[in-house]
Write a protein that holds these residues in place. Structure first.
Motif, short mmCIF file in Angstrom:
data_model
loop_
_atom_site.label_atom_id
_atom_site.label_comp_id
_atom_site.label_asym_id
_atom_site.label_seq_id
_atom_site.Cartn_x
_atom_site.Cartn_y
_atom_site.Cartn_z
N VAL B 159 0.83 -1.19 0.00
CA VAL B 159 0.00 0.00 0.00
C VAL B 159 0.88 1.26 0.00
O VAL B 159 0.55 2.25 -0.66
N VAL B 163 0.38 4.27 -2.51
CA VAL B 163 0.16 5.64 -2.04
C VAL B 163 1.13 6.59 -2.73
O VAL B 163 0.76 7.66 -3.21
N ARG B 166 0.10 7.15 -6.21
CA ARG B 166 -1.07 8.03 -6.28
C ARG B 166 -0.66 9.50 -6.21
O ARG B 166 -1.20 10.35 -6.92
N PHE B 268 -4.05 -6.53 -7.49
CA PHE B 268 -5.20 -5.91 -6.83
C PHE B 268 -4.84 -4.58 -6.13
O PHE B 268 -5.43 -3.54 -6.42
N THR B 269 -3.90 -4.66 -5.20
CA THR B 269 -3.61 -3.53 -4.32
C THR B 269 -3.37 -2.20 -5.05
O THR B 269 -3.99 -1.20 -4.69
N PHE B 272 -6.59 -0.80 -6.44
CA PHE B 272 -7.51 -0.41 -5.37
C PHE B 272 -7.10 0.92 -4.75
O PHE B 272 -7.91 1.83 -4.62
N VAL B 273 -5.84 1.02 -4.37
CA VAL B 273 -5.39 2.21 -3.65
C VAL B 273 -5.37 3.43 -4.57
O VAL B 273 -5.85 4.50 -4.21
N THR B 289 -9.82 -8.45 -10.43
CA THR B 289 -9.92 -8.82 -9.02
C THR B 289 -10.61 -7.72 -8.21
O THR B 289 -11.27 -7.99 -7.23
N TYR B 293 -13.91 -8.21 -6.07
CA TYR B 293 -14.01 -7.79 -4.68
C TYR B 293 -15.27 -6.93 -4.46
O TYR B 293 -16.01 -7.12 -3.51
#
Lengths: 295, 335
Positions: B159, B163, B166, B268-269, B272-273, B289, B293
């Protein structure tokens, strides 16, 4: 900034260094260092940003902070709700117990598959290898239902119990591969000495598998520490959050406004990984290289 | 280590603490010696037959209870509607039909995932091979370089890195600050549907370190004689690569390819983030994925999510089989 300088530098040498060896290797090192810096630049920048004042984060591409401020770490540690102290404690508990579980269960299973003969061995081994291919997502929903029915939601049990049951086939496989490389005579000698399978395993084989155990520990720790999806499914109460969940909820709560504290906590969350990385480099690289090759 | 050089007769007589037989501690010392021996022999034989299953017990429980059972249950659920509030309701293959005919979001997630997988994996492997070739030239400081390049693959799925990504590709992010130096106008790379997926592809390419380490190990295994023979025949660097290195490396290329494909399909991660769990903008980062979810754990459509999981499983299996099948045309086995 640093990156453009590097490229110019190497280009310059590229023209000169065609003939003899020394300039060539300087060229090569120059290129490798330059490329390495480009790759690591975001990381270096993030560490720097975690010590910068918020206003500087959005204007500076120079990674080194001036002045150095620690406020981000204080604000980040307090977090938006429960606080990162709890998250780190939770993550540590989950990761450490996962390592213990994998060491326990995967080693036992690996030993059985590699060294003992029993009925159905071939069948079970094929099953184990098949689970290597199985995406976690196939099991996600039923496992959630199972653990929810056991009342395990918001506890660490759904994350830890599977490790004690050797569900990470990758590590069983790693152990099998490693044990196949050890001479068979060891078992025979132990048998002649009157040692049963348990004693042979515990006193003869296990001490010799230290590299495999180290690889298993390091990878299990890193993967559990990084894991995001499973904790997100099972841990809904913020007091049970692990670090990745904490980071994500922090991002949601404070939006894009709190990059400084955010980066501070991101840096801290990478800390243990760096630690394991530095300590276990040898095992990490040989570990993936050998499992890769023998597979 | 308990590997002593004594023969069995010696161990019989040795101190009780050394426990030559597994069950010795439980023996009654007054039992006649011969009977004791026979009994412990039987016990030892029993132990030997039972021992493998004891060693395997955790795995057996895990396999049946946490893997095989859930796998079959998930297959069953994929033919039902199930929200966890009421018992599963059998709907046959409706979930599967709906997926492909009546769920544009699903098809979009398939498209996004395929683009992600088939763009990022080849790039990642190309970088990995290139760097491995350069690092394999008896370079000083190899362990340092190897570590530097390997580091991102270790943390790339976390993550923390998502981050960082992002911020980097956001409107006020690092990338725009760098581009500003060159006078290029700022834009939100993750806010733009045309570029959002690209940022995630870059993230995956960035983690080329682990295939690189495998390539490096494989390069070491190529017999030096081949290169010497090549040198005698006067081959140049390019021919050396094309006719010696690459063919010898093809089994490892296949291995890395399959490993990275399977990994990328399940990413996935980062998605998602970076998208805040939405898969946006305009579903441009809606990984398979991630959509799975959302269906399973946000809208509690467990049946539909299970069907999606099975399609993913079959999809990965098909891609893997196709890879193996095609491999006979390009993978060189040395036998």
């Amino acid at each position: 900034m640093t990156t453009d300088i590097k490229i110019d530098y190497t280009r310059e040498i590229g023209v000169v260094g065609r003939r003899n060896k020394a300039p060539r290797s300087v060229l090569r090192h120059g290129l490798l260092i330059g490329f390495g810096l480009v790759m690591l630049y975001p990381l270096i920048w993030m560490v720097g940003a975690s010590f910068k004042e918020s206003s500087d984060i959005f204007t500076e591409i120079w990674p080194f902070p001036d002045p150095v401020v620690l406020e981000n770490y204080e604000r980040g540690w307090r977090g938006s709700g429960v606080g990162f102290g709890t998250y780190f404690l939770n993550s540590t508990i989950v990761a450490v117990l996962s390592v213990v579980g994998n060491l326990f269960a995967c080693t036992l299973a690996g030993y059985a598959f590699a060294r003992l003969s029993f009925k159905f061995r071939a069948v079970f081994f094929a099953c184990m290898m098949a689970t290597l291919m199985l995406p976690h997502h196939v099991l996600m929903v039923p496992q959630y239902i199972l653990f929810a029915n056991l009342g395990w939601v918001n506890t660490f049990l759904p994350l830890i119990t599977p490790k004690f049951l050797a569900v990470d086939a990758f590590f069983v496989f790693l152990m099998v591969q490693f044990l196949r490389g050890l001479p068979r005579e060891l078992d025979e000698a132990a048998k002649i000495d009157g040692a049963g399978p348990w004693r042979t395993f515990w006193h003869v084989i296990l001490p010799l598998t230290l590299p495999a155990l180290a690889t298993t520990s390091i990878f299990t720790f890193i993967w559990t520490w990084n894991d995001f999806l499973s904790p997100m499914i099972y841990l809904q109460d913020p007091r049970t959050y692990t670090v990745p969940l904490g980071l994500n909820s922090f991002l949601d709560a404070s939006g894009d406004s709190a990059w400084g504290p955010m980066f501070a906590m991101a840096v801290l969350s990478l800390g243990p990984l760096f630690g394991f990385f530095l300590a276990g480099q040898k095992y990490l690289t040989t570990g993936i290289a050998t499992t890769g090759l023998k597979g | 280590m308990a590997l002593t050089h004594s023969r069995p007769s010696d161990t019989e007589r040795s101190a009780p603490g050394s426990e030559p037989h597994v069950v010795r501690g439980s023996e009654d010392p007054r039992t006649p010696r011969a009977a004791r021996g026979l009994r412990s022999l039987r016990a030892a034989r029993f132990n030997e037959r039972l021992a493998p299953y004891l060693f395997l017990l955790p795995w057996l429980i895990g396999f049946f209870v946490i893997t095989l059972g859930p796998m079959l249950y998930s297959l069953y659920l994929s033919f039902t509607n199930f929200s966890m509030l009421a018992p599963p309701e059998w709907v046959g293959i409706d979930n599967y039909i709906k997926m492909f005919t009546n769920d544009p979001k699903y098809l979009e997630s398939v498209r996004v995932t395929l683009v992600y997988v088939f763009v990022s994996v080849p790039l990642q492997l190309a970088f990995a091979l290139m760097l491995a070739m350069v690092l394999n030239r008896g370079l000083r400081g190899l362990p340092i370089y190897r570590s530097i390049y390997y580091l991102p693959s270790l943390i790339g799925g976390s993550v923390a890195i998502a981050v960082l990504w992002r911020q980097m590709f956001g409107h006020n992010g690092l990338i725009n600050q760098i581009l500003d130096v060159f006078g290029i106008e700022a834009q939100s790379w993750i806010g733009n549907p045309n570029t959002a997926l690209g940022t995630l592809i870059i993230l995956n390419v960035w983690t080329f370190g682990s295939p690189m380490v495998i390539f490096l190990a494989a390069l070491r295994q190529i017999p030096q004689e081949l290169y010497e023979a090549g040198a005698v025949d006067g081959v140049n660097k390019r021919q050396q690569f094309l006719h010696i290195t690459l063919p010898m490396l093809t089994p490892i290329v296949l291995f890395n390819l399959i490993l990275q494909l399977i990994g990328a399909f399940q990413a996935f991660t980062p998605a998602f983030v970076v998208s805040g769990g939405t898969g946006g903008p305009v579903n441009s980062t809606l990984f398979y994925t991630l959509y799975l979810y959302q269906r399973g754990f946000t809208s509690f459509q467990m049946g539909y999510a299970s069907a999606m999981a099975w399609v993913l499983f079959v999809g990965i299996a098909v891609v893997t089989v196709i890879n193996f099948w095609f491999s006979k045309y390009w993978v060189h086995y040395d036998d």
